[in-house]
Design a protein around this motif. Structure first.
Motif, mmCIF file in Angstrom:
data_model
loop_
_atom_site.group_PDB
_atom_site.id
_atom_site.type_symbol
_atom_site.label_atom_id
_atom_site.label_comp_id
_atom_site.label_asym_id
_atom_site.label_seq_id
_atom_site.Cartn_x
_atom_site.Cartn_y
_atom_site.Cartn_z
ATOM 1 N N ASP A 1 0.843 -1.202 0.000
ATOM 2 C CA ASP A 1 0.000 0.000 0.000
ATOM 3 C C ASP A 1 0.867 1.236 0.000
ATOM 4 O OD1 ASP A 1 -1.835 2.046 0.280
ATOM 5 O OD2 ASP A 1 -2.274 1.618 2.372
ATOM 6 N N ILE A 2 0.990 1.815 -1.157
ATOM 7 C CA ILE A 2 1.652 3.104 -1.320
ATOM 8 C C ILE A 2 0.780 3.897 -2.295
ATOM 9 C CG2 ILE A 2 3.218 2.302 -3.103
ATOM 10 C CD1 ILE A 2 5.387 4.077 -1.763
ATOM 11 N N ARG A 3 -0.548 3.841 -1.999
ATOM 12 C CA ARG A 3 -1.547 4.445 -2.878
ATOM 13 C C ARG A 3 -1.924 5.838 -2.396
ATOM 14 N NH1 ARG A 3 -6.059 0.605 -2.218
ATOM 15 N NH2 ARG A 3 -7.217 2.242 -3.250
ATOM 16 N N PRO A 4 -2.049 6.770 -3.329
ATOM 17 C CA PRO A 4 -2.426 8.136 -2.959
ATOM 18 C C PRO A 4 -3.924 8.273 -2.774
ATOM 19 C CG PRO A 4 -2.134 8.003 -5.318
ATOM 20 C CD PRO A 4 -1.789 6.640 -4.761
ATOM 21 N N SER A 5 -4.300 9.337 -2.085
ATOM 22 C CA SER A 5 -5.722 9.636 -1.990
ATOM 23 C C SER A 5 -6.084 10.832 -2.859
ATOM 24 C CB SER A 5 -6.125 9.888 -0.534
ATOM 25 O OG SER A 5 -5.371 10.946 -0.002
ATOM 26 N N SER A 6 -5.157 11.766 -3.046
ATOM 27 C CA SER A 6 -5.521 12.959 -3.811
ATOM 28 C C SER A 6 -4.392 13.520 -4.668
ATOM 29 C CB SER A 6 -6.019 14.038 -2.855
ATOM 30 O OG SER A 6 -4.981 14.392 -1.972
ATOM 31 N N GLU A 7 -3.450 12.701 -5.051
ATOM 32 C CA GLU A 7 -2.389 13.144 -5.946
ATOM 33 C C GLU A 7 -2.033 11.984 -6.872
ATOM 34 O OE1 GLU A 7 1.507 13.714 -3.751
ATOM 35 O OE2 GLU A 7 0.200 13.241 -2.066
ATOM 36 N N THR A 8 -1.198 12.235 -7.851
ATOM 37 C CA THR A 8 -0.866 11.172 -8.784
ATOM 38 C C THR A 8 -0.045 10.100 -8.068
ATOM 39 O OG1 THR A 8 1.237 12.120 -9.530
ATOM 40 C CG2 THR A 8 -0.784 12.811 -10.714
ATOM 41 N N PHE B 1 2.985 10.744 -5.379
ATOM 42 C CA PHE B 1 2.821 10.224 -4.020
ATOM 43 C C PHE B 1 3.962 9.284 -3.660
ATOM 44 C CE2 PHE B 1 0.892 7.280 -0.884
ATOM 45 C CZ PHE B 1 0.607 8.208 0.109
ATOM 46 N N GLN B 2 4.317 8.387 -4.569
ATOM 47 C CA GLN B 2 5.429 7.470 -4.299
ATOM 48 C C GLN B 2 6.719 8.245 -4.065
ATOM 49 O OE1 GLN B 2 5.522 4.608 -7.513
ATOM 50 N NE2 GLN B 2 3.905 3.386 -6.607
ATOM 51 N N GLU B 3 6.958 9.276 -4.863
ATOM 52 C CA GLU B 3 8.150 10.111 -4.671
ATOM 53 C C GLU B 3 8.140 10.758 -3.291
ATOM 54 O OE1 GLU B 3 10.938 10.770 -6.517
ATOM 55 O OE2 GLU B 3 10.274 9.202 -7.902
ATOM 56 N N ARG B 4 6.982 11.249 -2.879
ATOM 57 C CA ARG B 4 6.862 11.904 -1.575
ATOM 58 C C ARG B 4 7.085 10.907 -0.436
ATOM 59 N NH1 ARG B 4 2.545 13.596 1.854
ATOM 60 N NH2 ARG B 4 0.965 12.820 0.412
#
Length: 168
Positions: free
Chosen positions: A35-42, A46-49
């Motif tokens: 689970d490295i899924r975003p809620s409100s960004e690409t 999100f993975q980069e962040r």
């Protein structure tokens, strides 16, 4: 793109003026993480962040190591606290629901060497915090992944307490 960001993160860790251990982090196939899924960004942003912010947590932890220690980490899986749920109101944004049953987890391998290249610690750990919503925790403000940050800090502190990781 992911390799460039990782390279910059690693380079900044290795050239830090603070006297501490050095750390290099490899994020192994993040697109396959639990689970490295975003809620409100690409997904890519999100993975980069996630990699940048959790990488900074490892950099902070490395500051607690003796100066000549080199710490190599390979992150093999991440399962962030909470669960992403689709919004039913026709918006493009999903939400991350944080409940006790969706605790943070991370799998990694690591190797620490001293200044002479001698291995002083190595292993594979599946880190989790099933009580992540219990107790008191004051967020550092350095990351938006406070549950994962606390989980890593607790794991590192335990490794040092149990004499698996060296202390300053």
């Amino acid at each position: 793109m992911k390799k460039i960001g990782l390279a910059l993160l690693t380079a900044s860790a290795l050239t830090s003026p603070v006297y501490a251990g050095e750390v290099s982090i490899t994020w192994q196939t993040p697109e396959k993480y639990t689970d490295i899924r975003p809620s409100s960004e690409t997904l890519e942003a999100f993975q980069e962040r996630v990699m940048k912010e959790l990488g900074e947590v490892f950099i902070d932890l490395a500051k607690k190591l003796p100066d000549d220690v080199k710490w190599e980490i390979t992150v093999t899986d991440v399962d962030l606290a909470g669960d992403v749920r689709p919004m039913m109101r026709g918006t493009a944004n999903d939400i991350r629901v944080i409940k006790e049953i969706y605790w943070p987890r991370m799998s990694l391998t690591y190797r620490m060497t001293d200044g002479k290249g001698v291995t002083i610690a190595e292993g594979k750990d599946d880190i989790k915090d099933m009580n992540f919503m219990m107790g008191m925790h004051i967020p550092s403000g350095h990351t938006s992944f406070e549950y994962e940050e606390k989980m890593l800090q607790d794991w590192f502190r335990k490794q040092q307490r149990d004499k698996k990781f060296p202390t300053k």
